[in-house]
Design an enzyme around this catalytic site. Structure first.
Site, mmCIF file in Angstrom:
data_model
loop_
_atom_site.group_PDB
_atom_site.id
_atom_site.type_symbol
_atom_site.label_atom_id
_atom_site.label_comp_id
_atom_site.label_asym_id
_atom_site.label_seq_id
_atom_site.Cartn_x
_atom_site.Cartn_y
_atom_site.Cartn_z
ATOM 1 N N LYS A 10 20.624 26.668 36.695
ATOM 2 C CA LYS A 10 19.243 26.752 36.378
ATOM 3 C C LYS A 10 18.285 25.970 37.158
ATOM 4 O O LYS A 10 17.341 26.329 37.550
ATOM 5 C CB LYS A 10 19.078 26.413 34.681
ATOM 6 C CG LYS A 10 17.883 27.078 34.103
ATOM 7 C CD LYS A 10 17.670 26.579 32.591
ATOM 8 C CE LYS A 10 18.675 27.281 31.685
ATOM 9 N NZ LYS A 10 18.880 26.562 30.171
ATOM 10 N N ARG B 26 16.412 21.106 29.084
ATOM 11 C CA ARG B 26 17.175 22.383 29.102
ATOM 12 C C ARG B 26 18.459 22.011 29.794
ATOM 13 O O ARG B 26 18.307 21.265 30.727
ATOM 14 C CB ARG B 26 16.445 23.381 30.110
ATOM 15 C CG ARG B 26 14.992 23.510 29.559
ATOM 16 C CD ARG B 26 14.309 24.474 30.754
ATOM 17 N NE ARG B 26 14.550 25.689 30.563
ATOM 18 C CZ ARG B 26 14.165 26.663 31.363
ATOM 19 N NH1 ARG B 26 13.277 26.337 32.583
ATOM 20 N NH2 ARG B 26 14.539 27.837 31.247
ATOM 21 N N GLY C 70 27.825 28.159 24.296
ATOM 22 C CA GLY C 70 28.143 26.757 23.293
ATOM 23 C C GLY C 70 27.713 25.636 23.916
ATOM 24 O O GLY C 70 28.117 24.521 23.408
ATOM 25 N N MET D 248 24.390 23.225 24.809
ATOM 26 C CA MET D 248 23.180 22.958 24.072
ATOM 27 C C MET D 248 22.128 23.865 24.367
ATOM 28 O O MET D 248 21.690 24.444 25.403
ATOM 29 C CB MET D 248 22.590 21.472 24.540
ATOM 30 C CG MET D 248 21.640 21.303 23.465
ATOM 31 S SD MET D 248 20.459 19.829 24.098
ATOM 32 C CE MET D 248 19.340 20.716 25.250
ATOM 33 N N ARG E 271 18.080 34.270 37.360
ATOM 34 C CA ARG E 271 19.583 34.193 37.450
ATOM 35 C C ARG E 271 19.827 35.514 37.898
ATOM 36 O O ARG E 271 19.433 36.536 37.498
ATOM 37 C CB ARG E 271 20.227 33.481 36.501
ATOM 38 C CG ARG E 271 20.263 34.250 35.549
ATOM 39 C CD ARG E 271 20.907 33.833 34.147
ATOM 40 N NE ARG E 271 20.243 34.286 32.876
ATOM 41 C CZ ARG E 271 20.500 33.555 31.672
ATOM 42 N NH1 ARG E 271 20.932 32.378 31.594
ATOM 43 N NH2 ARG E 271 19.812 34.306 30.539
ATOM 44 N N HIS F 56 57.646 54.845 27.512
ATOM 45 C CA HIS F 56 57.376 56.241 27.797
ATOM 46 C C HIS F 56 56.096 56.581 27.686
ATOM 47 O O HIS F 56 55.476 57.285 28.231
ATOM 48 C CB HIS F 56 58.286 57.082 27.189
ATOM 49 C CG HIS F 56 58.294 58.586 27.360
ATOM 50 N ND1 HIS F 56 57.591 59.150 26.417
ATOM 51 C CD2 HIS F 56 58.594 59.438 28.227
ATOM 52 C CE1 HIS F 56 57.592 60.752 26.519
ATOM 53 N NE2 HIS F 56 58.242 60.641 27.792
ATOM 54 N N ARG G 119 61.757 62.672 44.326
ATOM 55 C CA ARG G 119 62.920 61.671 44.235
ATOM 56 C C ARG G 119 63.941 62.309 43.322
ATOM 57 O O ARG G 119 63.730 63.023 42.549
ATOM 58 C CB ARG G 119 62.416 60.451 43.162
ATOM 59 C CG ARG G 119 63.637 59.446 42.821
ATOM 60 C CD ARG G 119 63.245 58.147 41.966
ATOM 61 N NE ARG G 119 62.959 58.916 40.673
ATOM 62 C CZ ARG G 119 62.408 58.180 39.709
ATOM 63 N NH1 ARG G 119 62.215 56.854 39.985
ATOM 64 N NH2 ARG G 119 62.193 58.327 38.514
ATOM 65 N N SER H 8 60.358 53.198 49.632
ATOM 66 C CA SER H 8 59.054 53.019 48.443
ATOM 67 C C SER H 8 59.490 51.998 47.472
ATOM 68 O O SER H 8 60.474 52.305 46.858
ATOM 69 C CB SER H 8 59.014 54.510 47.855
ATOM 70 O OG SER H 8 57.972 54.345 46.793
ATOM 71 N N ASN I 25 58.923 48.559 38.966
ATOM 72 C CA ASN I 25 59.184 48.619 37.582
ATOM 73 C C ASN I 25 60.549 47.832 37.544
ATOM 74 O O ASN I 25 60.973 47.235 36.776
ATOM 75 C CB ASN I 25 59.099 50.033 36.774
ATOM 76 C CG ASN I 25 57.704 50.415 36.894
ATOM 77 O OD1 ASN I 25 56.708 49.706 37.082
ATOM 78 N ND2 ASN I 25 57.492 51.651 36.596
ATOM 79 N N CYS J 86 55.691 52.811 44.600
ATOM 80 C CA CYS J 86 55.347 53.779 43.479
ATOM 81 C C CYS J 86 55.576 53.399 42.188
ATOM 82 O O CYS J 86 55.665 54.128 41.051
ATOM 83 C CB CYS J 86 56.303 55.303 43.857
ATOM 84 S SG CYS J 86 58.168 54.706 43.749
ATOM 85 N N TYR K 99 51.031 52.611 51.937
ATOM 86 C CA TYR K 99 50.411 53.144 51.074
ATOM 87 C C TYR K 99 50.846 52.776 49.607
ATOM 88 O O TYR K 99 51.887 52.281 49.552
ATOM 89 C CB TYR K 99 50.667 54.935 51.159
ATOM 90 C CG TYR K 99 52.171 55.369 50.726
ATOM 91 C CD1 TYR K 99 52.538 55.409 49.373
ATOM 92 C CD2 TYR K 99 53.210 55.546 51.794
ATOM 93 C CE1 TYR K 99 53.950 55.829 48.979
ATOM 94 C CE2 TYR K 99 54.203 55.670 51.536
ATOM 95 C CZ TYR K 99 54.524 56.010 50.024
ATOM 96 O OH TYR K 99 55.847 56.334 49.859
HETATM 97 P P1 ADP Z 1 18.847 29.661 27.947
HETATM 98 O O1 ADP Z 1 19.824 28.681 28.715
HETATM 99 O O2 ADP Z 1 19.335 29.689 26.903
HETATM 100 O O3 ADP Z 1 18.131 30.558 28.429
HETATM 101 P P2 ADP Z 1 16.200 27.947 28.598
HETATM 102 O O4 ADP Z 1 16.586 26.723 29.015
HETATM 103 O O5 ADP Z 1 16.087 29.089 29.685
HETATM 104 O O6 ADP Z 1 17.582 28.363 27.743
HETATM 105 O O7 ADP Z 1 15.080 27.971 27.447
HETATM 106 C C1 ADP Z 1 15.068 28.983 26.679
HETATM 107 C C2 ADP Z 1 13.568 29.551 26.629
HETATM 108 O O8 ADP Z 1 12.863 28.044 26.333
HETATM 109 C C3 ADP Z 1 12.934 30.178 27.908
HETATM 110 O O9 ADP Z 1 13.330 31.278 28.056
HETATM 111 C C4 ADP Z 1 11.613 29.764 27.712
HETATM 112 O O10 ADP Z 1 10.983 30.976 27.083
HETATM 113 C C5 ADP Z 1 11.618 28.487 26.711
HETATM 114 N N1 ADP Z 1 11.096 27.353 27.822
HETATM 115 C C6 ADP Z 1 12.011 26.613 28.573
HETATM 116 N N2 ADP Z 1 11.234 25.629 29.111
HETATM 117 C C7 ADP Z 1 10.016 25.672 28.982
HETATM 118 C C8 ADP Z 1 8.791 25.331 29.542
HETATM 119 N N3 ADP Z 1 8.847 24.226 30.396
HETATM 120 N N4 ADP Z 1 7.605 25.743 29.083
HETATM 121 C C9 ADP Z 1 7.679 26.781 28.058
HETATM 122 N N5 ADP Z 1 8.786 27.209 27.811
HETATM 123 C C10 ADP Z 1 9.963 26.926 28.042
HETATM 124 MG MG MG Z 2 63.622 53.109 39.256
HETATM 125 MG MG MG Z 3 16.983 30.728 29.806
#
Ligand code: ADP
Ligand code: MG
Ligand code: MG
Length: 916
Positions: free
Chosen positions: A31, A101, A110, A112, A368, A486, A650, A796, A800, A863, A883
């Site tokens: 990010k 973020r 998983g 934050m 991304r 089989h 074969r 060949s 297996n 094969c 092949y």
């Molecule tokens: P994730 O990795 O789950 O996509 P993000 O860090 O992209 O999390 O944040 C999720 C959402 O939070 C973003 O899609 C955006 O809508 C909002 N957000 C993040 N940073 C900002 C910011 N600086 N201003 C406004 N909204 C934000």
């Molecule tokens: Mg055989």
């Molecule tokens: Mg995001």
């Protein structure tokens, strides 16, 4: 910002200039690196700074302590942002707010979640209100901060594992629902200032009660609390287990992005949204996305309101009444459109973007590479290569072989599958999805199918006698057997959905009942199989159809594959029908035609048995004479289907016992037919029993002891070839001797083949080019390959049997424990699925180099079932095989994988030559 002597931990971005860039993902996370890149591209991004992944690593090394220089570097970056924004963090009159973020190298579930609106306190709220004149908006932002912060910082990051429905977030959501209900409003945008004010007070009380801690009212405390929470979440339970599955090392760490807030929730002139530069489901080259007016953060993804389509192109039957951004804010839409174009062009791939509009001004928050399904991946890669956005090589490297497979089989609708009731798991032997009624015998399968019923044949295991029922069934499900059983082989050959080794199944044949995990299903009840994942479901789930022949991008891609690859692709086929299917899929010959499958056909199994059970050479010859015209007919059919292409046949391979009847009544009727006594036949039958038939009297050992069998087969092959040659059909027969371990075996069989073949040629006065080769499927054959090659025109690999004999694994029994080996990490993959490169592969390499040392132009293929498995195909390319041969439905994947292997080799070469 870092003093000259100290290490740099904080990277600033804002106002068109960033200290980071896209290729700094390792340091700044995905990010952060992309935010920096967008900033440098002149795209509007709210300013901020990224704390590097090195801080995370150091944080864990030093028991949760930050490097000394961090605080001052953060402070410096912070005041730079303040200056740019003309606001101050924590300032009561003109406060700046931040979002915090997380950002690992690749996006990671998983980790934050984001905390927005950091910096709102009882002191800054009045200033915010005065500045914006929008009290409702400020309290909406505050209640969001309370929710997100208490959830991710005060609860999750501290390691509190609340039970489902007892977490703080859920409690706060309930409180909000209660107010909405009381007021009779549907959306949270319908709540007014007083509602929100009251809600915030209530939230704080609930937080204190639940988490036994006051919500922090100090901006710096909020900021550092959120930063620490990001680092904490790196070692959270979910993140750790995800890293284990994806093999992401713990040392990578995560970065933290601290960014000035922009607000999509200040009113109807504000909005937030998510979009893709192309349609991720179809691959279509249309800008595609969703947005919500007056909303913040993940409102769009969270689905609290139905989002609107971004543009009119994206409207569907269900959303055509909703206002698109294109309609609501045409100027902003135009700007967004040109930014997404720019991003895709810059990154040369489909982008998944996030944006926010604050009071009529557009801000980009993320970009991304977007995820996509198989169909979309292929279409995008081909269209991008055609428009020269990427090279053909890039296109190949972007598609996974599994994504080709997705196109070849109808699949279970993923939505239906998610809601389905899973009955059991097994090995995914034949990909695709199937729906049908349970039947337990092959005859029932045929009978029901003839009545127009869709059936799934459920067996403990299958044998050649079940083939008619297997053919009639939509899919095959077995309780026993592995990926080369089989059932698996036959099903894959037809491209039929199949799950094997589903050990949770208990079949009560007598009562026609299936018992599975405490449930009982009767004959005629519906089940659904997902053969791609090896899952069995109760009832009838929806399927989505496959139609690769209508997919022009897929066809184009494979055309390119054929131009790029050097490895040829053949097929394993024993019937003209299979051969034609494989040709349609692009096979360039038959690499394995197993003659024994022909022996099982109803019109000849009797003669086969007669041949096996007779005591004398004369008796055998009499029976073989009956078989000769039938085998000849088979070969004529196959040669015609493959005209102009090589066909490797074969000679008989399996132990003879496999062809004999299993029940007394069958044996009796055979005795009657042969005019011998039951007892005599029974004794002979028993005498053929072997303790370990896979290592027993089979392969060329049959040819050595009963030469008349191979003689008949060679005669049939050559007569078929000569007859067709007279009709001007080009035929290229390659006669293959199985299970050679000693050079003398091949020497002897070669003499046999030549003497019969030459005799037939003279009889027919025909000119036929034929060749004689051998399977390489025993370790001894690999080791003595320099001797064997003298008598072979081609090799060949039968991987297996080779895997079985190198590992000392019975492929019919290994299904019981191999899955545990894979699960425990002893094996990367079942060696019957993907070639064991370090073991079996070394012997293959040895066989190739020893063989080619004596015969430079020795043609070598494979094969075994591995011939259609992408990693194995790559390996075969790398060791210089000519092949691969695989079942018809794997041919496209093999063609694709062979091209990918060629490209990978080229890239590797370029890299090493650069290093030099
Ligand atoms: P994730 O990795 O789950 O996509 P993000 O860090 O992209 O999390 O944040 C999720 C959402 O939070 C973003 O899609 C955006 O809508 C909002 N957000 C993040 N940073 C900002 C910011 N600086 N201003 C406004 N909204 C934000
Ligand atoms: Mg055989
Ligand atoms: Mg995001």
């Amino acid at each position: 910002m870092a003093k000259r002597s100290e290490k740099k931990y904080v990277y600033f971005f804002g106002n068109g200039k960033a200290e980071g860039k896209a290729d700094m993902k390792n340091l700044l996370g995905g990010k952060g690196a992309n935010i920096a890149e967008m900033t440098n591209l002149g795209i509007p991004v709210p300013p901020g700074f990224t704390i590097s992944t090195e801080v995370c690593t150091s944080y864990y090394k030093n028991n949760g302590k930050y490097p000394a220089a961090l605080i001052s570097q953060v402070d410096a970056a912070l005041s730079k942002v303040e200056k740019l924004m003309g606001k101050k963090f924590g300032d009561p009159n003109n406060p700046l707010l931040f979002s915090v973020r997380s950002g690992a190298r690749s996006s990671m579930p998983g980790m934050m979640e984001t905390v927005l609106n950091v910096g709102l306190t009882t002191k800054t709220i009045p200033g915010m209100i005065k500045k914006t004149g929008n009290e409702r908006f400020v309290y909406d932002a505050y209640r969001r901060l309370l929710m997100m912060y208490s959830d991710v910082v005060m609860e999750k990051a501290v390691g509190i594992e609340a039970e489902d429905g007892h977490g703080i977030r859920h409690k706060l959501e309930q409180a909000m629902e209660k107010i909405k209900k009381k007021k009779g409003c549907k959306n949270d945008t319908d709540l007014d200032v007083d509602d929100l004010k009251g809600l915030c007070e209530e939230f704080k009380i609930i937080i204190k009660e639940t988490l036994k801690k006051e919500f922090p009212d100090d901006p710096k405390e909020q900021l550092w609390g959120a930063i620490a929470a990001v680092f904490q979440s790196w070692m959270g339970k979910r993140a750790i287990s995800y890293r284990k599955i994806e093999k992401i090392p713990a040392e990578w760490g995560t970065a933290v992005n601290v960014q000035s807030m922009v607000f999509g929730n200040t009113g109807d002139n504000s909005a937030t949204g998510v979009a893709f530069t192309r349609n991720p489901a179809t691959g279509g080259n249309v800008f595609f996305g969703e947005w919500l007016p007056n909303a913040q953060g993940e409102d769009v993804v969270a689905g609290i309101r139905t989002p609107n389509p971004v543009n009119n192109d994206g409207k569907t039957e269900d959303t055509k009444h909703l206002v698109s951004l294109e309609e609501a804010m045409p100027k902003i839409y135009k700007e967004l459109f040109s930014i997404q174009k720019k991003l895709e062009k810059h990154y040369r791939d489909m982008q998944d973007i996030e944006f926010t509009i604050e009071d009529g001004r557009l801000w980009m928050l993320q970009t991304r590479v977007g995820k996509r399904n198989g169909q979309a991946a292929i279409r995008m890669a081909v269209e991008m290569a055609k428009s020269r956005l990427i090279t053909k090589e890039d296109a190949f490297m972007r598609i996974k072989p599994d994504q080709i497979d997705e196109l070849l089989h109808p699949g279970v609708d993923p939505v239906a599958e998610k809601n389905g009731v899973e009955l059991a798991k097994g090995l995914p032997a034949g990909p695709g999805g199937a729906v049908g009624k349970i039947v337990f015998t092959a005859d029932d399968a045929v009978a029901w199918a003839n009545k127009g019923e869709k059936v799934i044949l459920v067996r403990n295991e299958t044998s050649p006698e079940d083939v008619h029922g297997m053919h009639a069934a939509e899919a095959i499900l077995t309780a026993k057997g592995g990926m080369t059983s089989h059932a698996a082989l036959v099903a894959r050959g037809w491209g039929k959905c199949c799950i094997v080794g589903c050990s949770e199944l208990h079949i009560d044949l007598e009562n026609k009942e299936l018992h599975v995990n405490g449930r009982m299903l009767r004959e005629g009840e519906w089940i659904t199989l997902n053969g791609t994942r090896g899952r069995v479901y109760e009832g009838k789930l929806d399927l989505i159809p496959a139609a690769p022949e209508n997919n022009k991008w897929y066809k184009e891609l494979l055309k390119w594959a054929d131009q790029i690859r050097t490895l040829k692709v053949r097929t394993n086929a024993e019937t003209p029908n299979d051969a034609l299917t494989a040709r349609k899929f692009g096979a360039e010959g038959i690499g394995l035609c197993r003659t024994e499958h022909m022996f099982f056909e109803a019109d000849r199994i009797k003669s086969v048995r007669e041949m096996i059970l007779s005591d004398t050479v004369e008796g055998r010859k009499k029976a073989l004479e009956k078989l000769l015209p039938m085998q000849k007919g088979d070969f004529i059919g196959i040669f015609k289907a493959m005209k102009g292409l090589p066909v490797t046949i074969r000679l008989l391979d399996p132990p003879l016992h496999e062809f004999l009847p299993h029940t007394d009544s069958e044996l009796q009727s055979l005795a009657d037919e042969m005019g011998v006594s039951f007892d005599k036949l029974n004794i002979k039958n028993k005498s053929l029993h072997e303790f370990n038939p896979m290592l027993g009297h089979r392969g060329c050992r049959l040819g050595v002891t009963y030469p008349e069998i191979y003689e008949m087969q060679v005669q049939a092959i050559m007569e078929a070839a000569c007859e067709l040659a007279k009709q001007k059909v080009k035929v290229i027969p390659e006669i293959m001797v199985p299970l050679v371990g000693h050079v003398k075996e091949l020497e002897m069989m070669r003499e046999l083949v030549i003497s019969v073949a030459e005799r037939v040629k003279t009889e027919y006065k025909a000119k036929i080019q034929y060749s004689i080769g051998t399977m390489i499927e025993l370790p001894r054959a690999c080791v003595t390959s320099d001797e064997i090659a003298v008598y072979a025109d081609f090799y060949s690999f039968g991987t297996n049997d080779l895997t079985q004999t190198v590992y000392g694994l019975s492929r019919d029994d290994a299904g019981r424990f191999l899955p545990y080996y894979v699960e425990a990490g002893i094996l990367r993959e079942d060696p019957f699925i993907s070639i064991d490169i370090e073991g079996v592969g070394v012997l293959m390499k040895m066989a190739v180099s020893k063989g080619r040392k004596v015969k430079k132009d020795l043609k070598i293929g494979i094969c075994g079932e591995h011939g259609g498995e992408p990693l194995s195909v790559e390996f075969c390319h790398n060791i210089g095989l000519d092949y691969v041969s695989c079942s018809p439905f794997r041919v496209p994947i093999a063609r694709f994988s062979a091209a990918q292997a060629t490209i990978k080799e080229k890239i590797k070469k370029e890299k090493t030559s650069k290093k030099k």
